[in-house]
Design a protein around this motif. Structure first.
Motif, PDB file in Angstrom:
ATOM      1  N   SER A  39      20.819 -12.867 -70.280  1.00  0.00           N
ATOM      2  CA  SER A  39      20.682 -12.038 -69.078  1.00  0.00           C
ATOM      3  C   SER A  39      21.416 -10.710 -69.256  1.00  0.00           C
ATOM      4  O   SER A  39      20.887  -9.641 -68.953  1.00  0.00           O
ATOM      5  N   GLU A  40      22.640 -10.788 -69.777  1.00  0.00           N
ATOM      6  CA  GLU A  40      23.411  -9.576 -70.022  1.00  0.00           C
ATOM      7  C   GLU A  40      22.727  -8.699 -71.075  1.00  0.00           C
ATOM      8  O   GLU A  40      22.667  -7.473 -70.948  1.00  0.00           O
ATOM      9  N   GLY A  41      22.180  -9.337 -72.113  1.00  0.00           N
ATOM     10  CA  GLY A  41      21.481  -8.576 -73.150  1.00  0.00           C
ATOM     11  C   GLY A  41      20.257  -7.861 -72.611  1.00  0.00           C
ATOM     12  O   GLY A  41      19.998  -6.705 -72.957  1.00  0.00           O
ATOM     13  N   ARG A  42      19.513  -8.533 -71.756  1.00  0.00           N
ATOM     14  CA  ARG A  42      18.329  -7.885 -71.143  1.00  0.00           C
ATOM     15  C   ARG A  42      18.748  -6.681 -70.307  1.00  0.00           C
ATOM     16  O   ARG A  42      18.085  -5.637 -70.321  1.00  0.00           O
ATOM     17  N   ALA A  43      19.848  -6.835 -69.571  1.00  0.00           N
ATOM     18  CA  ALA A  43      20.329  -5.727 -68.744  1.00  0.00           C
ATOM     19  C   ALA A  43      20.731  -4.545 -69.631  1.00  0.00           C
ATOM     20  O   ALA A  43      20.401  -3.386 -69.326  1.00  0.00           O
ATOM     21  N   ARG A  44      21.423  -4.812 -70.727  1.00  0.00           N
ATOM     22  CA  ARG A  44      21.826  -3.736 -71.648  1.00  0.00           C
ATOM     23  C   ARG A  44      20.603  -3.030 -72.230  1.00  0.00           C
ATOM     24  O   ARG A  44      20.589  -1.804 -72.324  1.00  0.00           O
ATOM     25  N   ILE A  45      19.611  -3.833 -72.639  1.00  0.00           N
ATOM     26  CA  ILE A  45      18.398  -3.255 -73.234  1.00  0.00           C
ATOM     27  C   ILE A  45      17.669  -2.397 -72.197  1.00  0.00           C
ATOM     28  O   ILE A  45      17.199  -1.298 -72.503  1.00  0.00           O
ATOM     29  N   SER A  46      17.575  -2.881 -70.971  1.00  0.00           N
ATOM     30  CA  SER A  46      16.838  -2.134 -69.942  1.00  0.00           C
ATOM     31  C   SER A  46      17.542  -0.823 -69.588  1.00  0.00           C
ATOM     32  O   SER A  46      16.910   0.111 -69.126  1.00  0.00           O
ATOM     33  N   GLN A  47      18.857  -0.756 -69.806  1.00  0.00           N
ATOM     34  CA  GLN A  47      19.614   0.454 -69.494  1.00  0.00           C
ATOM     35  C   GLN A  47      19.687   1.426 -70.665  1.00  0.00           C
ATOM     36  O   GLN A  47      20.182   2.533 -70.515  1.00  0.00           O
ATOM     37  N   SER A  48      19.215   1.008 -71.827  1.00  0.00           N
ATOM     38  CA  SER A  48      19.286   1.901 -72.989  1.00  0.00           C
ATOM     39  C   SER A  48      17.926   2.548 -73.233  1.00  0.00           C
ATOM     40  O   SER A  48      16.887   2.036 -72.822  1.00  0.00           O
TER      41      SER A  48
END
Length: 158
Positions: free
Chosen positions: A117-126
């Motif tokens: 979940s945290e990884g998806r959030a990071r990817i969506s913000q980059s």
């Protein structure tokens, strides 16, 4: 008139239960299988009941029993003893270890779900092609607690 079941040669028994002839010889050395008599030309001849015994051993191994444990149990049984209480005690212990392992795996699953979940959030913000530093974030994240436990199987000896 019923026909007497015939003995198995090593290769026949091994194929019938899906193991190698080396495994059969190993089972013999450990006492899991009684020593097989030999033909005049040196072939091992396993009695018909060996098929069921090896199938039982294979199933018990899948449940976490070790070959030395099985050798001990089978020796007792072969001498006319009733190792049933010992088998039950061992099964209870193995079930407890399995339950601990399942709890640990469920904890690890929850941990990994949060990391995804945290990884998806990071990817969506980059931005596309921009590093999100997911591998680096794994280093800083606290790993799930591990339960100290007896291994389900013993490690191979060197």
């Amino acid at each position: 008139m019923s026909e007497k079941p015939r003995a198995f040669r090593s290769g026949e028994l091994a194929r019938a239960v899906g193991i190698s002839t080396d495994s059969l010889r190993h089972y013999e050395r450990l006492g899991v299988l009684p020593r097989a008599p030999r033909t005049t030309s040196g072939y091992r001849l396993y009695p018909p009941e060996s098929l069921e015994r090896v199938e039982t051993v294979r199933h018990a191994l899948q449940l976490g029993f070790t070959l030395p444990e099985l050798a001990e149990i089978l020796r007792i049984r072969d001498r006319g003893g009733a190792p049933c209480r010992r088998v039950l005690g061992m099964l209870e212990k193995k079930l407890h270890v399995l339950q601990e392992r399942i709890a640990e795996l469920q904890q690890t699953q929850r941990y990994m779900e949060s990391m995804v979940s945290e990884g998806r959030a990071r990817i969506s913000q980059s931005q596309s092609g921009e590093k999100a530093f997911l591998l680096r974030s794994l280093n800083g994240a606290p790993a799930p607690a591990t339960v100290s436990r007896e291994p389900l199987r013993r490690k191979k000896r060197r």
